[in-house]
Scaffold this motif. Structure first.
Motif, PDB file in Angstrom:
ATOM      1  N   ALA A 233      29.697 -59.536 -28.634  1.00 12.13           N
ATOM      2  CA  ALA A 233      29.430 -58.498 -30.324  1.00 12.13           C
ATOM      3  C   ALA A 233      30.824 -60.148 -30.420  1.00 12.13           C
ATOM      4  O   ALA A 233      31.674 -60.834 -30.976  1.00 12.13           O
ATOM      5  N   THR A 237      27.187 -66.208 -36.362  1.00 10.55           N
ATOM      6  CA  THR A 237      26.021 -65.379 -37.054  1.00 10.55           C
ATOM      7  C   THR A 237      24.877 -66.672 -37.086  1.00 10.55           C
ATOM      8  O   THR A 237      25.121 -67.909 -37.303  1.00 10.55           O
ATOM      9  N   MET A 268      25.095 -64.079 -33.178  1.00 12.30           N
ATOM     10  CA  MET A 268      24.165 -62.920 -33.183  1.00 12.30           C
ATOM     11  C   MET A 268      23.285 -63.616 -33.947  1.00 12.30           C
ATOM     12  O   MET A 268      23.397 -63.739 -35.455  1.00 12.30           O
ATOM     13  N   ASP A 270      20.099 -61.094 -35.717  1.00 13.10           N
ATOM     14  CA  ASP A 270      19.518 -59.669 -35.728  1.00 13.10           C
ATOM     15  C   ASP A 270      20.104 -59.111 -34.993  1.00 13.10           C
ATOM     16  O   ASP A 270      19.807 -57.989 -34.573  1.00 13.10           O
ATOM     17  N   GLY A 271      21.229 -58.927 -34.492  1.00 14.45           N
ATOM     18  CA  GLY A 271      22.412 -58.040 -34.306  1.00 14.45           C
ATOM     19  C   GLY A 271      22.504 -58.040 -32.551  1.00 14.45           C
ATOM     20  O   GLY A 271      23.000 -56.721 -31.762  1.00 14.45           O
ATOM     21  N   THR A 272      21.695 -59.181 -32.067  1.00 15.51           N
ATOM     22  CA  THR A 272      21.613 -59.161 -30.589  1.00 15.51           C
ATOM     23  C   THR A 272      21.884 -60.781 -29.886  1.00 15.51           C
ATOM     24  O   THR A 272      21.365 -61.775 -30.991  1.00 15.51           O
ATOM     25  N   THR A 319      14.556 -63.571 -28.126  1.00 17.68           N
ATOM     26  CA  THR A 319      15.516 -62.788 -29.184  1.00 17.68           C
ATOM     27  C   THR A 319      16.210 -61.812 -28.616  1.00 17.68           C
ATOM     28  O   THR A 319      16.677 -60.499 -29.460  1.00 17.68           O
TER      29      THR A 319
END
Length: 457
Positions: A233, A237, A268, A270-272, A319
């Motif tokens: 988490a 970004t 991170m 795209d949330g991954t 990704t």
């Protein structure tokens, strides 16, 4: 140097033809060069008082990252060469192979003769002596995880060999071990997940094929300065922008960040979570000291990324997060190996101390409470070692090792801190002063449960 001299008789580089063909045999051939080196005679026992990181540690300045070398860009973007996994015999056997044992003996000698004597001064200076780093490069540590096809020293992937090396180095000093192993973490990541273009661009610098230059200072950066940090988490970004990415965030515990020429940055996308290659000198990169309780010799820094723009070819791996998950696991495995090595150093030291220290006319080891505490340390070190080696053996064979490395990390984080505390307790007042190395080992062992990244098997 008796061990290294014993490797010389025989075939090329002092090895038989069979050993020369074997992956670890190639490693021994490379590390044997240390026997002819003058570096050992120039080991850095002097204090490093003018290091950039030490200066920023004292003053708290943020400065731009160093302008590193120019990496020659390759032109193809196909999948890179991947190391093959070792074959499984189906037998539960964690005994090191003959070639791993030979490599281990050389690294142990490096730790005993270079790392251990330089450790106290390096801890004070918050920097590793250049002589120690040069010796680590000369014995081939940066290329230990790189496939032979890419100029490295391994044909099959051997997380077990990397684990043994990390453990042996940490027995000398964990902070210096981290500083020495950090470039190899980046090289290993390139070997495991890099495209052909990325491998041809960066790996020659790590494998000694780049005009005789020294191996670049490089850092794997995952950790962030947040409470209860979760590596899955991330606050850092990566936003898509045209044909590239823009990185923003702060990374902590960056090894030798002020001198680094190449970073692998976790962010991170795209949330991954994903990994990105970022060269030093890029616009928007700044570094400041990150003073730490332990592993001070690694020269830890914080890396600030503010609108750092990288190309599409900077993405390392996939990704969907699979490469990143493996990176975290291999990093945690490395920290477990470091904990085992430092725990063994504590055990060896306190055994001699309690047997030699007398009270009321007899060694304090005759006291049952003291003897039981030393026995507990021995049991815990062996348990940590077995779990770590089992995880490493599964990683070497290309099998799922998520459960094993999770168990090893939990045990090493908990028992490692306990071993450090008990070591200080056993020395009494001597455990509190810097005259004895146990207080430094205690501080280093506390890092195992909180560090992410930096090193990788």
């Amino acid at each position: 140097m008796s061990i290294m001299n014993s490797l010389r008789p025989g075939g090329r580089h002092g090895l038989s033809s069979r050993e020369t063909r074997d992956p670890i045999g190639l490693a021994v051939a490379a590390v044997n060069r240390l026997a002819q080196s003058e570096i050992i005679d120039r080991v850095g026992l002097r204090r490093q008082t003018e290091q950039v990181v030490y200066s920023t540690t004292r003053n708290g300045f943020r400065v731009a990252t160093a302008a590193g070398r120019q990496f020659a860009r390759a032109g193809r973007r196909r999948a890179g060469t991947r190391p093959t996994s070792a074959r499984s015999s189906g037998v539960f056997d964690l005994t090191p192979t003959e070639d791993e044992t030979m490599l281990l003996e050389v690294v142990r000698e490096l730790a005993d003769e270079l790392l251990r004597p330089a450790a106290a001064a390096a801890d004070d200076a918050c920097a590793a002596p250049q002589e120690v780093l040069a010796a680590a490069q000369e014995v081939g540590l940066p290329g230990l995880g790189v496939p032979e096809a890419l100029g490295g020293i391994m044909e099959e992937r051997s997380a077990m060999a990397g684990t043994l090396v990390a453990e042996a180095l940490a027995k000398g000093d964990m902070g210096l071990a981290v500083a020495a192993l950090a470039p190899g973490a980046v090289a290993t990541a390139l070997g495991l997940w890099g495209t052909e273009e990325q491998q041809q661009t960066y790996l020659p610098a790590f494998t000694g094929a780049s005009d005789g230059q020294s191996v670049p200072v490089a850092a794997l950066t995952i950790a962030e300065p947040t409470v209860l940090f979760d590596p899955f988490a991330l606050a850092t970004t990566a936003l898509r922008d045209g044909d590239g990415f823009v990185l923003d965030g702060v990374k902590s515990a960056v090894v030798r960040g002020a001198d680094a020429e190449l970073f692998v940055v976790a962010a991170m996308l795209d949330g991954t979570p994903a990994l990105f290659l970022v060269e030093s000198g890029a616009a928007g990169l700044e570094v400041e000291a990150d003073p730490s309780m332990g592993i001070r010799a690694a020269g830890l820094s914080r890396l600030h990324l503010t609108g750092v723009r990288v190309g599409a070819d900077a993405l390392l791996g996939d990704t969907d997060g699979e490469a990143y998950r493996e990176c975290v696991r291999l990093s945690r495995l490395a920290w477990c190996a470091l904990a085992v090595g430092t725990g063994q150093a504590v055990l060896d030291y306190v055994k001699d101390y309690v047997n030699g220290r007398e009270a009321f006319g007899e060694p304090i080891s005759h006291r049952q409470s003291v003897a039981f505490m030393v026995a507990d340390i021995a049991i815990e070190v062996q348990a940590m070692r077995l779990l770590t080696w089992k995880a490493a053996s599964r990683a070497t064979r290309g099998e799922d090792f998520a459960r094993e490395v999770g168990l090893a990390r939990q045990l090493c984080a908990e028992k490692g801190m306990r071993i450090g505390l008990d070591g200080v307790q056993l020395l009494g007042g001597h455990g509190f002063v810097k005259e004895h190395p146990v207080e430094r080992w205690y501080r280093d062992l506390r890092a195992v449960g909180v560090m992410e990244g930096a090193v990788m098997i």
